[in-house]
Design a protein around this motif. Structure first.
Motif, PDB file in Angstrom:
ATOM      1  N   UNK A 103       0.827  -1.202   0.000  1.00  0.00           N
ATOM      2  CA  UNK A 103       0.000   0.000   0.000  1.00  0.00           C
ATOM      3  C   UNK A 103       0.864   1.256   0.000  1.00  0.00           C
ATOM      4  N   UNK A 104       1.996   1.227   0.721  1.00  0.00           N
ATOM      5  CA  UNK A 104       2.900   2.376   0.720  1.00  0.00           C
ATOM      6  C   UNK A 104       3.430   2.642  -0.688  1.00  0.00           C
ATOM      7  N   UNK A 105       3.801   1.588  -1.400  1.00  0.00           N
ATOM      8  CA  UNK A 105       4.315   1.739  -2.764  1.00  0.00           C
ATOM      9  C   UNK A 105       3.236   2.308  -3.681  1.00  0.00           C
ATOM     10  N   UNK A 106       2.005   1.815  -3.541  1.00  0.00           N
ATOM     11  CA  UNK A 106       0.907   2.358  -4.338  1.00  0.00           C
ATOM     12  C   UNK A 106       0.702   3.839  -4.043  1.00  0.00           C
ATOM     13  N   UNK A 107       0.811   4.208  -2.766  1.00  0.00           N
ATOM     14  CA  UNK A 107       0.654   5.615  -2.397  1.00  0.00           C
ATOM     15  C   UNK A 107       1.815   6.450  -2.930  1.00  0.00           C
ATOM     16  N   UNK A 108       3.035   5.902  -2.915  1.00  0.00           N
ATOM     17  CA  UNK A 108       4.177   6.599  -3.528  1.00  0.00           C
ATOM     18  C   UNK A 108       3.899   6.890  -5.005  1.00  0.00           C
ATOM     19  N   UNK A 109       3.374   5.897  -5.714  1.00  0.00           N
ATOM     20  CA  UNK A 109       3.078   6.082  -7.140  1.00  0.00           C
ATOM     21  C   UNK A 109       2.013   7.155  -7.340  1.00  0.00           C
ATOM     22  N   UNK A 110       0.973   7.116  -6.520  1.00  0.00           N
ATOM     23  CA  UNK A 110      -0.100   8.110  -6.648  1.00  0.00           C
ATOM     24  C   UNK A 110       0.434   9.503  -6.355  1.00  0.00           C
ATOM     25  N   UNK A 111       1.357   9.619  -5.381  1.00  0.00           N
ATOM     26  CA  UNK A 111       1.958  10.919  -5.075  1.00  0.00           C
ATOM     27  C   UNK A 111       2.723  11.466  -6.287  1.00  0.00           C
ATOM     28  N   UNK A 112       3.459  10.602  -6.977  1.00  0.00           N
ATOM     29  CA  UNK A 112       4.179  11.031  -8.174  1.00  0.00           C
ATOM     30  C   UNK A 112       3.204  11.492  -9.258  1.00  0.00           C
ATOM     31  N   UNK A 113       2.107  10.746  -9.420  1.00  0.00           N
ATOM     32  CA  UNK A 113       1.102  11.123 -10.414  1.00  0.00           C
ATOM     33  C   UNK A 113       0.472  12.466 -10.048  1.00  0.00           C
ATOM     34  N   UNK A 114       0.198  12.655  -8.780  1.00  0.00           N
ATOM     35  CA  UNK A 114      -0.388  13.919  -8.319  1.00  0.00           C
ATOM     36  C   UNK A 114       0.531  15.089  -8.652  1.00  0.00           C
ATOM     37  N   UNK A 115       1.825  14.921  -8.402  1.00  0.00           N
ATOM     38  CA  UNK A 115       2.774  15.991  -8.716  1.00  0.00           C
ATOM     39  C   UNK A 115       2.836  16.241 -10.224  1.00  0.00           C
ATOM     40  N   UNK A 116       2.765  15.172 -11.017  1.00  0.00           N
ATOM     41  CA  UNK A 116       2.769  15.318 -12.478  1.00  0.00           C
ATOM     42  C   UNK A 116       1.551  16.110 -12.931  1.00  0.00           C
ATOM     43  N   UNK A 117       0.377  15.791 -12.382  1.00  0.00           N
ATOM     44  CA  UNK A 117      -0.838  16.513 -12.761  1.00  0.00           C
ATOM     45  C   UNK A 117      -0.762  17.980 -12.341  1.00  0.00           C
ATOM     46  N   UNK A 118      -0.120  18.249 -11.200  1.00  0.00           N
ATOM     47  CA  UNK A 118       0.046  19.640 -10.757  1.00  0.00           C
ATOM     48  C   UNK A 118       0.896  20.427 -11.747  1.00  0.00           C
ATOM     49  N   UNK A 119       1.955  19.801 -12.249  1.00  0.00           N
ATOM     50  CA  UNK A 119       2.822  20.487 -13.217  1.00  0.00           C
ATOM     51  C   UNK A 119       2.050  20.767 -14.504  1.00  0.00           C
ATOM     52  N   UNK A 120       1.248  19.817 -14.938  1.00  0.00           N
ATOM     53  CA  UNK A 120       0.454  20.039 -16.159  1.00  0.00           C
ATOM     54  C   UNK A 120      -0.530  21.189 -15.951  1.00  0.00           C
ATOM     55  N   UNK A 121      -1.145  21.256 -14.769  1.00  0.00           N
ATOM     56  CA  UNK A 121      -2.077  22.346 -14.491  1.00  0.00           C
ATOM     57  C   UNK A 121      -1.342  23.687 -14.468  1.00  0.00           C
ATOM     58  N   UNK A 122      -0.148  23.712 -13.887  1.00  0.00           N
ATOM     59  CA  UNK A 122       0.652  24.940 -13.879  1.00  0.00           C
ATOM     60  C   UNK A 122       0.987  25.376 -15.303  1.00  0.00           C
ATOM     61  N   UNK A 123       1.269  24.411 -16.161  1.00  0.00           N
ATOM     62  CA  UNK A 123       1.593  24.727 -17.551  1.00  0.00           C
ATOM     63  C   UNK A 123       0.390  25.352 -18.250  1.00  0.00           C
ATOM     64  N   UNK A 124      -0.800  24.789 -18.048  1.00  0.00           N
ATOM     65  CA  UNK A 124      -1.992  25.355 -18.684  1.00  0.00           C
ATOM     66  C   UNK A 124      -2.257  26.769 -18.178  1.00  0.00           C
ATOM     67  N   UNK A 275       7.775  19.004 -18.328  1.00  0.00           N
ATOM     68  CA  UNK A 275       8.501  18.803 -17.065  1.00  0.00           C
ATOM     69  C   UNK A 275       9.873  19.461 -17.121  1.00  0.00           C
ATOM     70  N   UNK A 276      10.554  19.303 -18.253  1.00  0.00           N
ATOM     71  CA  UNK A 276      11.879  19.918 -18.398  1.00  0.00           C
ATOM     72  C   UNK A 276      11.769  21.437 -18.394  1.00  0.00           C
ATOM     73  N   UNK A 277      10.734  21.967 -19.035  1.00  0.00           N
ATOM     74  CA  UNK A 277      10.515  23.420 -19.077  1.00  0.00           C
ATOM     75  C   UNK A 277      10.315  23.973 -17.674  1.00  0.00           C
ATOM     76  N   UNK A 278       9.608  23.250 -16.818  1.00  0.00           N
ATOM     77  CA  UNK A 278       9.337  23.705 -15.446  1.00  0.00           C
ATOM     78  C   UNK A 278      10.426  23.263 -14.475  1.00  0.00           C
ATOM     79  N   UNK A 279      11.496  22.673 -15.000  1.00  0.00           N
ATOM     80  CA  UNK A 279      12.640  22.248 -14.173  1.00  0.00           C
ATOM     81  C   UNK A 279      12.211  21.281 -13.062  1.00  0.00           C
ATOM     82  N   UNK A 280      11.364  20.334 -13.428  1.00  0.00           N
ATOM     83  CA  UNK A 280      10.867  19.332 -12.479  1.00  0.00           C
ATOM     84  C   UNK A 280      11.425  17.971 -12.870  1.00  0.00           C
ATOM     85  N   UNK A 281      12.137  17.342 -11.923  1.00  0.00           N
ATOM     86  CA  UNK A 281      12.658  15.988 -12.147  1.00  0.00           C
ATOM     87  C   UNK A 281      11.958  15.044 -11.164  1.00  0.00           C
TER      88      UNK A 281
END
Length: 496
Positions: A103-124, A275-281
């Motif tokens: 469950x921790x690993x699944x939550x880690x993955x969801x956290x990464x996805x959440x951050x990815x979606x935040x970057x996409x929203x910032x881009x829009x 992601x590269x444009x927003x300097x997010x790794x």
């Protein structure tokens, strides 16, 4: 030989003896009641004696046990080192906790996805503009559509409607993340503003997650059914419509439904450019599993040993781990390992554990170009060196074996390969070669110098270059560490 029945012959002048004698006019019923009370008192007394004896044995066993303290700043790799210890020397104990780590690993993955979606929203949001006659003439509009009316807001981002639809579908994962976070850290509040996956020491969080994995319908998450059913037409969602209703609160089921979208979004070249444009790794995030999303998001996913070691969870407070060595020298030896929080706000809680440990494993990531999350003005490596100095000169630790792990060597190698120069962040490094060998030697000598000058009495300097998420290389290091700690422990109790 016949037994002789002894009777008391109380001294008439002894008030206690007189008080303990039964009354002369005692009835048979009163005598029976008095004898029952005496038997009960004897039983209670024997139980107390047994508890005292057990406590004494436990104290002696704990006194003979080996106690290790893991020290270092937050995200230095303390919990990962602990998992490596358990995997190498107590594998049965390690494997019993596999369900909780899933469950921790699944939550880690969801956290990464959440951050990815935040970057996409910032881009829009950052690319929104308003149509003008000039922009209409150039044909710039939303997702490639040409605007025809002045005053209409449009986006110049390379992201299109396809990305928007995927983002909308993946939003079904966010309630799962919120509910799991609430279960792990109930006092975090709604949203909580918690950056990491956090647990409180002593909260029994592994039991909670093990039960959750066994009974996946315990989450109270209102997953939006239209979003879930819209995922690729429901093709990647397991089960029938009836099972969908049953599995709507199941993180495994929702991840499986989103798997194709997760993989497609992460591998999309346009998204990588944003992601590269927003300097997010995202690759540098603790608990990064997006490269394994196709496997982790599978409905029948079972975590590997490497997955568990890479999983990220932040411990709030001091957590004691007790296990018995199952192999190697002196199997059956009991070990206590204390995993303490590394944030600045909790470092004052380290002191009580200094008085009764045989060894300290100090983890110092060679992250010369990063700063502390709680204080962005403080360089992470400088903070590690400051902590090391305090540990070396502490009088309570004069007889304690100090073992330095120069950790995250893989990240150091990637940082230097990217052309980032040490001298920019550490001016004293000067014009020395900007390669792993020279950089490691420079910082190792710094730690060695403080160890030699500040230790209350001379003691050996032990150090290792580590990447604790690499279980195979870390296993070999830990064998040597364990043998050294055992040898020092046996010498301290005059066994050798």
């Amino acid at each position: 030989m016949a037994s002789r029945k002894w009777t008391s012959n109380p001294d008439g002048d002894d008030p206690l003896a007189r008080a303990l004698q039964p009354p002369f006019d005692e009835s048979p019923e009163e005598r029976d009641a008095r004898l029952r009370q005496q038997e009960e008192a004897l039983r209670v007394s024997r139980e107390i004696d047994e508890e005292i004896a057990l406590a004494r044995k436990a104290y002696e066993r704990r006194r003979r046990a080996i106690k290790i303290l893991l020290l270092g700043q937050a995200e230095s790799g303390k919990s990962t080192t602990l998992k490596n210890f358990q995997l190498q020397f107590s594998p049965q104990h390690f494997h019993k906790e596999r369900a909780a780590w899933k469950t921790i690993i699944q939550l880690n993955l969801i956290r990464c996805i959440k951050r990815l979606l935040e970057v996409l929203q910032e881009e829009w949001e950052s690319s929104l503009q308003t149509t003008t006659p000039a922009s209409i003439a150039k044909g710039k509009g939303v997702a490639g559509r040409t605007p025809t009316t002045p005053g209409v807001r449009f986006s110049t981002s390379p992201l299109n409607d396809h990305h928007r639809r995927i983002r909308m579908r993946l939003s079904a994962l966010l309630p799962i993340e919120e509910e799991l976070t609430r279960k792990l850290l109930p006092d975090a509040g709604a949203g909580g503003g918690v950056r990491d996956v956090c647990v409180r020491a002593g909260s029994g969080w592994k039991g909670v997650l093990a039960a959750l994995s066994a009974n996946t319908s315990t989450l109270d998450v209102p997953v939006q059914r239209p979003l879930v059913s819209a995922m690729k037409g429901g093709g990647s969602r397991p089960g029938t419509a009836g099972s969908q209703a049953k599995d709507k609160d199941n993180p495994s089921a929702v991840l499986a439904a989103c798997r194709d979208d997760i993989v497609a979004l992460w591998e999309d070249s346009v998204v990588q450019g944003v992601l590269k444009k927003h300097n997010v790794r995202l690759q540098d995030m603790p608990g990064f599993f997006l490269n394994d999303a196709g496997r982790v998001a599978a409905i029948n996913y079972e975590p590997t040993d490497d997955d568990i070691v890479r999983a990220r969870v932040r411990t709030l407070g001091v957590e004691e781990h007790h296990f018995t060595m199952e192999s190697g020298a002196l199997p059956g030896t009991e070990w206590y390992i204390y995993d303490v929080g590394g944030s600045r706000s909790v470092r004052q809680h380290w002191i009580p554990y200094f008085d009764d440990v045989q060894a300290i494993i100090f983890l110092a990531p060679l992250a010369f170009n990063l700063t502390l999350d709680e204080d962005p003005k403080v360089n992470r490596l400088e903070d590690s060196i400051t902590l090391w100095r305090e540990v070396c000169q502490n009088a309570l630790l004069a007889k304690t074996t100090l073992i330095l792990f120069l950790n995250k060597m893989d990240i150091l190698q990637a940082t230097l390969a990217a052309g980032i120069r040490v001298a920019k962040y550490v001016p004293s490094y000067g014009d020395q070669p900007n390669d792993v060998q020279h950089v490691t030697k420079y910082f190792r000598d710094k730690f060695r110098g403080y160890h030699k000058r500040l230790s209350p009495k001379p003691r050996p300097f032990y150090w290792h270059e580590t990447s604790v998420i690499d279980t195979r290389s870390t296993a070999a290091i830990l064998v040597g560490v364990r043998e050294g700690i055992l040898r020092a422990h046996l010498q301290s109790v005059n066994v050798i």
